[in-house]
Design a protein around this motif. Structure first.
Motif, PDB file in Angstrom:
ATOM      1  N   ALA A 227       0.905  -1.299  -0.008  1.00  0.00           N
ATOM      2  CA  ALA A 227       0.008  -0.042   0.079  1.00  0.00           C
ATOM      3  C   ALA A 227       0.829   1.326  -0.116  1.00  0.00           C
ATOM      4  O   ALA A 227       0.666   2.101  -0.623  1.00  0.00           O
ATOM      5  N   LYS A 228       2.112   1.214   0.795  1.00  0.00           N
ATOM      6  CA  LYS A 228       2.755   2.441   0.575  1.00  0.00           C
ATOM      7  C   LYS A 228       3.642   2.678  -0.743  1.00  0.00           C
ATOM      8  O   LYS A 228       3.645   3.601  -1.037  1.00  0.00           O
ATOM      9  N   VAL A 229       3.961   1.456  -1.086  1.00  0.00           N
ATOM     10  CA  VAL A 229       4.591   1.645  -2.533  1.00  0.00           C
ATOM     11  C   VAL A 229       3.570   2.227  -3.574  1.00  0.00           C
ATOM     12  O   VAL A 229       3.813   3.162  -4.365  1.00  0.00           O
ATOM     13  N   ILE A 230       2.258   1.883  -3.335  1.00  0.00           N
ATOM     14  CA  ILE A 230       1.255   2.283  -4.423  1.00  0.00           C
ATOM     15  C   ILE A 230       1.031   3.726  -4.134  1.00  0.00           C
ATOM     16  O   ILE A 230       1.073   4.331  -4.974  1.00  0.00           O
ATOM     17  N   ASP A 231       0.811   4.248  -2.895  1.00  0.00           N
ATOM     18  CA  ASP A 231       0.873   5.512  -2.534  1.00  0.00           C
ATOM     19  C   ASP A 231       1.976   6.556  -3.061  1.00  0.00           C
ATOM     20  O   ASP A 231       1.733   7.421  -3.457  1.00  0.00           O
ATOM     21  N   SER A 232       3.084   5.917  -3.029  1.00  0.00           N
ATOM     22  CA  SER A 232       4.379   6.610  -3.434  1.00  0.00           C
ATOM     23  C   SER A 232       4.169   7.000  -4.971  1.00  0.00           C
ATOM     24  O   SER A 232       4.917   7.977  -5.227  1.00  0.00           O
ATOM     25  N   ALA A 233       3.556   6.327  -5.659  1.00  0.00           N
ATOM     26  CA  ALA A 233       3.394   6.742  -6.999  1.00  0.00           C
ATOM     27  C   ALA A 233       2.560   7.948  -7.418  1.00  0.00           C
ATOM     28  O   ALA A 233       2.909   8.497  -8.406  1.00  0.00           O
ATOM     29  N   ALA A 234       2.058   8.425  -6.372  1.00  0.00           N
ATOM     30  CA  ALA A 234       1.238   9.652  -6.505  1.00  0.00           C
ATOM     31  C   ALA A 234       2.117  10.863  -5.862  1.00  0.00           C
ATOM     32  O   ALA A 234       1.736  11.881  -6.162  1.00  0.00           O
ATOM     33  N   GLN A 235       3.308  10.694  -5.128  1.00  0.00           N
ATOM     34  CA  GLN A 235       3.854  11.624  -4.624  1.00  0.00           C
ATOM     35  C   GLN A 235       4.759  12.400  -5.725  1.00  0.00           C
ATOM     36  O   GLN A 235       5.037  12.161  -6.629  1.00  0.00           O
ATOM     37  N   LYS A 236       4.467  13.745  -5.544  1.00  0.00           N
ATOM     38  CA  LYS A 236       5.112  14.695  -6.234  1.00  0.00           C
ATOM     39  C   LYS A 236       6.024  15.574  -5.495  1.00  0.00           C
ATOM     40  O   LYS A 236       5.776  16.227  -4.536  1.00  0.00           O
ATOM     41  N   PRO A 237       7.348  15.681  -5.660  1.00  0.00           N
ATOM     42  CA  PRO A 237       8.145  14.801  -6.295  1.00  0.00           C
ATOM     43  C   PRO A 237       8.093  13.482  -5.723  1.00  0.00           C
ATOM     44  O   PRO A 237       8.032  13.044  -4.603  1.00  0.00           O
ATOM     45  N   ALA A 238       8.744  12.533  -6.617  1.00  0.00           N
ATOM     46  CA  ALA A 238       8.889  11.210  -6.336  1.00  0.00           C
ATOM     47  C   ALA A 238       9.865  10.910  -5.004  1.00  0.00           C
ATOM     48  O   ALA A 238      11.068  11.601  -5.179  1.00  0.00           O
ATOM     49  N   PRO A 239       9.782  10.098  -3.937  1.00  0.00           N
ATOM     50  CA  PRO A 239      10.827   9.858  -3.235  1.00  0.00           C
ATOM     51  C   PRO A 239      11.750   9.272  -3.699  1.00  0.00           C
ATOM     52  O   PRO A 239      11.608   8.242  -4.533  1.00  0.00           O
ATOM     53  N   MET A 240      13.214   9.629  -3.518  1.00  0.00           N
ATOM     54  CA  MET A 240      14.218   8.761  -3.858  1.00  0.00           C
ATOM     55  C   MET A 240      14.480   7.756  -3.279  1.00  0.00           C
ATOM     56  O   MET A 240      14.705   6.442  -3.950  1.00  0.00           O
ATOM     57  N   ARG A 241      14.105   7.601  -2.167  1.00  0.00           N
ATOM     58  CA  ARG A 241      13.976   6.386  -1.428  1.00  0.00           C
ATOM     59  C   ARG A 241      12.907   6.382  -0.358  1.00  0.00           C
ATOM     60  O   ARG A 241      12.525   7.223   0.189  1.00  0.00           O
ATOM     61  N   LEU A 242      12.342   4.910  -0.442  1.00  0.00           N
ATOM     62  CA  LEU A 242      10.999   4.849   0.534  1.00  0.00           C
ATOM     63  C   LEU A 242      11.501   3.666   1.635  1.00  0.00           C
ATOM     64  O   LEU A 242      11.627   2.533   1.234  1.00  0.00           O
ATOM     65  N   VAL A 243      11.649   3.951   2.788  1.00  0.00           N
ATOM     66  CA  VAL A 243      12.103   3.177   3.854  1.00  0.00           C
ATOM     67  C   VAL A 243      10.775   2.732   4.433  1.00  0.00           C
ATOM     68  O   VAL A 243       9.921   3.419   4.992  1.00  0.00           O
ATOM     69  N   LEU A 244      10.933   1.214   4.601  1.00  0.00           N
ATOM     70  CA  LEU A 244       9.530   0.497   5.047  1.00  0.00           C
ATOM     71  C   LEU A 244       9.896  -0.368   6.009  1.00  0.00           C
ATOM     72  O   LEU A 244      10.591  -1.361   5.836  1.00  0.00           O
ATOM     73  N   GLY A 245       9.463  -0.117   7.256  1.00  0.00           N
ATOM     74  CA  GLY A 245       9.809  -1.365   8.375  1.00  0.00           C
ATOM     75  C   GLY A 245      10.534  -0.522   9.367  1.00  0.00           C
ATOM     76  O   GLY A 245      11.704   0.103   9.104  1.00  0.00           O
ATOM     77  N   SER A 246      10.268  -0.591  10.693  1.00  0.00           N
ATOM     78  CA  SER A 246      11.104   0.044  11.645  1.00  0.00           C
ATOM     79  C   SER A 246      12.538  -0.532  11.780  1.00  0.00           C
ATOM     80  O   SER A 246      13.483  -0.071  11.902  1.00  0.00           O
ATOM     81  N   ASP A 247      12.706  -1.924  11.367  1.00  0.00           N
ATOM     82  CA  ASP A 247      14.065  -2.641  11.082  1.00  0.00           C
ATOM     83  C   ASP A 247      14.902  -2.314  10.229  1.00  0.00           C
ATOM     84  O   ASP A 247      15.956  -1.973  10.167  1.00  0.00           O
ATOM     85  N   SER A 248      14.104  -1.784   8.890  1.00  0.00           N
ATOM     86  CA  SER A 248      14.832  -1.007   7.858  1.00  0.00           C
ATOM     87  C   SER A 248      15.136   0.315   8.410  1.00  0.00           C
ATOM     88  O   SER A 248      16.610   0.490   8.018  1.00  0.00           O
ATOM     89  N   TYR A 249      14.275   1.029   8.963  1.00  0.00           N
ATOM     90  CA  TYR A 249      14.927   2.422   9.476  1.00  0.00           C
ATOM     91  C   TYR A 249      16.051   2.296  10.142  1.00  0.00           C
ATOM     92  O   TYR A 249      17.077   2.979   9.836  1.00  0.00           O
ATOM     93  N   GLN A 250      16.158   1.494  11.246  1.00  0.00           N
ATOM     94  CA  GLN A 250      17.197   1.211  12.210  1.00  0.00           C
ATOM     95  C   GLN A 250      18.420   0.621  11.438  1.00  0.00           C
ATOM     96  O   GLN A 250      19.647   1.384  11.782  1.00  0.00           O
ATOM     97  N   GLY A 251      18.209  -0.276  10.508  1.00  0.00           N
ATOM     98  CA  GLY A 251      19.414  -0.882   9.927  1.00  0.00           C
ATOM     99  C   GLY A 251      20.254   0.292   8.848  1.00  0.00           C
ATOM    100  O   GLY A 251      21.259   0.511   9.046  1.00  0.00           O
ATOM    101  N   VAL A 252      19.335   1.040   8.189  1.00  0.00           N
ATOM    102  CA  VAL A 252      19.764   2.118   7.588  1.00  0.00           C
ATOM    103  C   VAL A 252      20.463   3.143   8.066  1.00  0.00           C
ATOM    104  O   VAL A 252      21.508   3.702   7.595  1.00  0.00           O
TER     105      VAL A 252
END
Length: 277
Positions: A227-252
């Motif tokens: 759902a987040k990926v689909i929503d991102s297609a409508a964002q202007k400008p497009a996000p260069m990176r879309l971080v999804l998940g608390s574990d992803s945010y922490q790891g990155v």
């Protein structure tokens, strides 16, 4: 809401399947690719002409352009191209055969590059569009036992970040999706292990062997991720990176801060190699 047309590689399972189901259920058109014929017959039966299916193994590089061209020709316009097909190869680097190394890089990296390249002439001709590359927290953070998977995903990261700059003048935007662990079929159907070497028993690289016989708990909900990926297609400008998940945010964030900590103390010594110093 205006109906859009999406091209998605690997719609038979995981994020690809979830994206296709959500998009079709809301009324969009989907051109999806599968390696195994018959694996999405249920979606074809339910959605008919709104679900176009192409047979594609992304390691068959010439076939990528054939399928992409056929999808654009049959559907007329494709608004969003999602590069999703891939798998994980885990183990110490020397535990893999040469064939496994080549297949991992061909699937995850070269297949992704060639899918984007196949779409770009069509997107330019229609005046723009969106490319969404499914990457991973593993594209920005590295751990023992995943060197080849990291190689493929880090390559994707660099390619797509540069590509975004190249195609911006044509109205084409690019997003890298950085999911963490999610409750998909990845661990059972999209994960392969190298042949264990006794030399690595008890080392950090051996930790990934648990994937072969234990279901590791992960926090990510694939429905919410899609759902987040689909929503991102409508964002202007497009996000260069879309971080999804608390574990992803922490790891990155831990990885990026660690890299800065390694580099910043070297400012003065780096300058010592400049001409004239």
């Amino acid at each position: 809401m205006t109906m859009q047309t999406w091209f998605i590689t690997g719609v038979n399972s995981g994020f690809g399947r979830e994206l296709a189901e959500q998009l079709l259920s809301r009324g969009d058109r989907v051109a999806g690719t599968v390696r195994r014929k018959g694996s999405v017959d249920d979606l074809q039966a339910e959605y008919g002409d709104r679900f176009w299916v192409g047979h594609l193994d992304v390691t068959d590089l010439p076939r990528i352009r054939e399928v992409m061209d056929a999808a654009f020709s049959d559907l007329g316009r494709i608004d969003v191209v999602v590069i999703n097909a891939g798998y994980g190869l885990f183990g110490a680097a020397e535990e893999f055969t040469d064939e496994q190394v080549v297949h991992q890089i061909t699937t995850n990296l070269i297949g992704s590059i060639q899918t984007a390249r196949a779409a770009l002439p069509r997107l330019r001709a229609q005046g723009g569009g969106r490319v969404i590359q499914i990457s991973s927290v593993a594209g920005l953070a590295a751990h023992a036992g995943a060197s080849l998977y990291h190689a493929s995903k880090w390559g994707v990261e660099g390619c797509m970040e540069a590509l975004a700059q190249e195609v911006a003048p044509f109205g084409i935007e690019v997003t890298l999706v950085e999911p963490g662990g999610a409750r998909t079929s990845f661990s059972s159907s999209s994960l392969q292990l190298g042949e264990p070497l006794a030399a690595y028993d008890g080392t950090p690289a051996a930790m990934v062997r648990v994937f072969g016989h234990t279901r590791v708990p992960v926090p990510g909900d694939p429905v919410k991720v899609a759902a987040k990926v689909i929503d991102s297609a409508a964002q202007k400008p497009a996000p260069m990176r879309l971080v999804l998940g608390s574990d992803s945010y922490q790891g990155v964030t831990v990885a990026l801060r660690g890299r800065l900590a390694q580099v910043e103390p070297q400012q003065a010594s780096a300058a010592e190699t400049d001409a004239g110093t």
